[in-house]
Design an enzyme around this catalytic site. Structure first.
Site, PDB file in Angstrom:
ATOM      1  N   GLY A  39      -2.270  14.094  12.696  1.00  0.00           N
ATOM      2  CA  GLY A  39      -0.997  14.173  12.722  1.00  0.00           C
ATOM      3  C   GLY A  39      -0.536  15.186  13.954  1.00  0.00           C
ATOM      4  O   GLY A  39      -1.188  16.076  14.431  1.00  0.00           O
ATOM      5  N   VAL A  60      -5.010  17.542   1.996  1.00  0.00           N
ATOM      6  CA  VAL A  60      -4.717  16.888   0.399  1.00  0.00           C
ATOM      7  C   VAL A  60      -6.264  16.669  -0.229  1.00  0.00           C
ATOM      8  O   VAL A  60      -6.120  16.003  -1.356  1.00  0.00           O
ATOM      9  CB  VAL A  60      -3.858  15.625   0.565  1.00  0.00           C
ATOM     10  CG1 VAL A  60      -2.396  15.580   1.080  1.00  0.00           C
ATOM     11  CG2 VAL A  60      -4.839  14.467   1.461  1.00  0.00           C
ATOM     12  N   GLY A 105      -3.440  12.446  -9.174  1.00  0.00           N
ATOM     13  CA  GLY A 105      -3.217  13.201 -10.198  1.00  0.00           C
ATOM     14  C   GLY A 105      -2.077  13.924 -10.055  1.00  0.00           C
ATOM     15  O   GLY A 105      -1.440  14.238 -11.255  1.00  0.00           O
ATOM     16  N   TYR A 148     -14.021   4.079   7.081  1.00  0.00           N
ATOM     17  CA  TYR A 148     -12.681   3.805   7.070  1.00  0.00           C
ATOM     18  C   TYR A 148     -12.412   2.801   5.886  1.00  0.00           C
ATOM     19  O   TYR A 148     -11.517   2.924   4.999  1.00  0.00           O
ATOM     20  CB  TYR A 148     -11.815   3.539   8.144  1.00  0.00           C
ATOM     21  CG  TYR A 148     -10.540   3.512   8.084  1.00  0.00           C
ATOM     22  CD1 TYR A 148      -9.580   4.415   7.806  1.00  0.00           C
ATOM     23  CD2 TYR A 148      -9.815   2.124   8.645  1.00  0.00           C
ATOM     24  CE1 TYR A 148      -8.105   4.291   8.009  1.00  0.00           C
ATOM     25  CE2 TYR A 148      -8.568   1.972   8.296  1.00  0.00           C
ATOM     26  CZ  TYR A 148      -7.535   2.854   8.108  1.00  0.00           C
ATOM     27  OH  TYR A 148      -6.158   2.886   8.192  1.00  0.00           O
ATOM     28  N   TYR A 162      -5.784   4.278 -11.831  1.00  0.00           N
ATOM     29  CA  TYR A 162      -4.792   5.253 -12.333  1.00  0.00           C
ATOM     30  C   TYR A 162      -3.658   4.454 -12.979  1.00  0.00           C
ATOM     31  O   TYR A 162      -3.013   4.896 -13.884  1.00  0.00           O
ATOM     32  CB  TYR A 162      -4.277   6.093 -11.513  1.00  0.00           C
ATOM     33  CG  TYR A 162      -5.009   7.415 -11.531  1.00  0.00           C
ATOM     34  CD1 TYR A 162      -6.499   7.518 -10.965  1.00  0.00           C
ATOM     35  CD2 TYR A 162      -4.303   8.752 -11.770  1.00  0.00           C
ATOM     36  CE1 TYR A 162      -6.987   8.679 -11.214  1.00  0.00           C
ATOM     37  CE2 TYR A 162      -4.976   9.711 -11.848  1.00  0.00           C
ATOM     38  CZ  TYR A 162      -6.208   9.909 -11.597  1.00  0.00           C
ATOM     39  OH  TYR A 162      -6.999  11.170 -11.615  1.00  0.00           O
TER      40      TYR A 162
END
Ligand code: UDP
Length: 325
Positions: A39, A60, A105, A148, A162
């Site tokens: 980025g 992250v 999470g 990827y 999740y």
């Protein structure tokens, strides 16, 4: 939009930064989180000073803490061009796996919606054409693109786990080739390479014989589709892309025409596992989101080329130093 506090991981990247603009323009508060591996802070510097905007530099794959309310998480952090994810294979695998786990999470802890940026690469070198969401793909797990492709396939599996096990309200977008302002000029993809080469009167490097196909979507169309997906209640993966398919040869000629360049074409070796065809089936997006892209390639190129001209003028050699060829 019911979700008004938005966290965008990878929000200093090409697509993430356009999403930050879009959500701010629709009265949301936006937190961008990015470790700036691929980025670029310049993509969001115009937002500093906006009281509804905040930037947090963070990787992250480590525990995520956000010092404010979060209603929706858009998980866009990842190297995304073939050159980038081959340069950062382990970071790519980690952000798709550990990073997705951490972001999910946080969504569970905050009761936030979660939207995963997945990819047409989950279809690999597809044997079904065009690709509907029901196709399971043809991926080489140990090839150079596997880092990827498999990371994103894992991320999709984790997202749905999740959803099913913890009741997290999830969305999955499978993004096909997208282009527009703020793409890194040296990210190695066909469009930035071709535009930079055409603008600097160098030969356009077509890999293989150029008969492989792609379908290019302008970023303004894509982000509108993502906004609608987040706002929908559809939890299965949805393809977003422009279904107009073009060979890489024809695409190179289109860029030469659009830039008015006198460059010619130079053929180079085809990279390993390069998909031979790619075209989204967008029937599902049309049906559940009432979405289809508006901009033709001609219109999209004419709104993108000025960005490349300006950036080349301002950043020159730095911007194209590692352009693949
Ligand atoms: N490509 C090319 N010349 C370049 C860069 C890419 O011919 O300078 C080809 C590449 O081999 C692929 C297509 O263009 O067949 C699109 O590549 P890109 O890197 O944009 O992304 P992909 O769709 O493969 O993920």
């Amino acid at each position: 939009m019911s979700a008004s506090n938005i966290l965008i991981t990878g929000g200093a990247g090409f697509i993430g930064s356009h999403l930050a603009d879009l959500f701010l323009s629709r009265d949301c508060k936006v937190v961008v989180m990015d470790n700036l591996l691929t980025g670029d802070i310049r993509n969001i510097e115009h937002l500093f000073g906006n009281p509804r905007f905040q930037f947090i530099k963070h990787d992250v794959t480590e525990f995520i803490h956000v010092p404010c309310k979060v209603d929706a998480i858009l998980h866009f952090a990842s190297p995304a061009s073939p050159i980038d994810y081959q340069e950062f294979p382990i970071q790519t695998l980690k952000v798709g796996s550990l990073g997705t786990h951490k972001a999910l999470g946080l969504a569970k802890a905050c009761g936030a919606k979660f939207l995963l940026a997945s990819t047409s690469e989950v279809y690999g070198d597809p044997l079904v054409h065009p690709q509907p969401e029901s196709y399971w793909g043809n991926v080489n797990p140990i090839g150079v693109r596997g880092v990827y492709d498999e990371a994103k396939r894992f991320a999709e599996a984790m997202t749905l786990a999740y959803h099913r096990s913890h009741g997290v309200d999830t969305r999955i977008v499978r993004i096909f080739n997208t282009y527009g302002p703020r793409m890194r000029l040296n990210d190695g993809r066909a469009l930035p390479n071709f535009i930079c080469q055409a603008l600097t009167e160098q030969p356009l490097t077509v890999f293989g014989d150029g008969s492989q196909t792609r379908s290019f979507c302008h970023v303004s169309d894509l982000i509108e589709g993502i906004y609608r997906l987040l706002d929908s209640d559809f939890t299965e993966p949805v393809n977003l892309g422009n279904p107009v398919e073009i060979s890489i040869n024809e695409f190179a000629r289109e860029v030469i025409r659009a830039t008015g360049s006198s460059s010619d074409i130079q053929f180079k070796d085809l990279p390993e596992d390069d998909p031979k065809v790619r075209q989204p089936d967008i029937s599902l997006a049309k049906k559940v989101l009432n979405w289809s892209p508006k901009l033709s390639l001609k219109e999209g190129l004419s709104s993108t080329i000025p960005y490349f001209e300006k950036t080349l003028r301002e950043r020159g050699g730095e911007a194209v130093a590692s352009t693949a060829g």
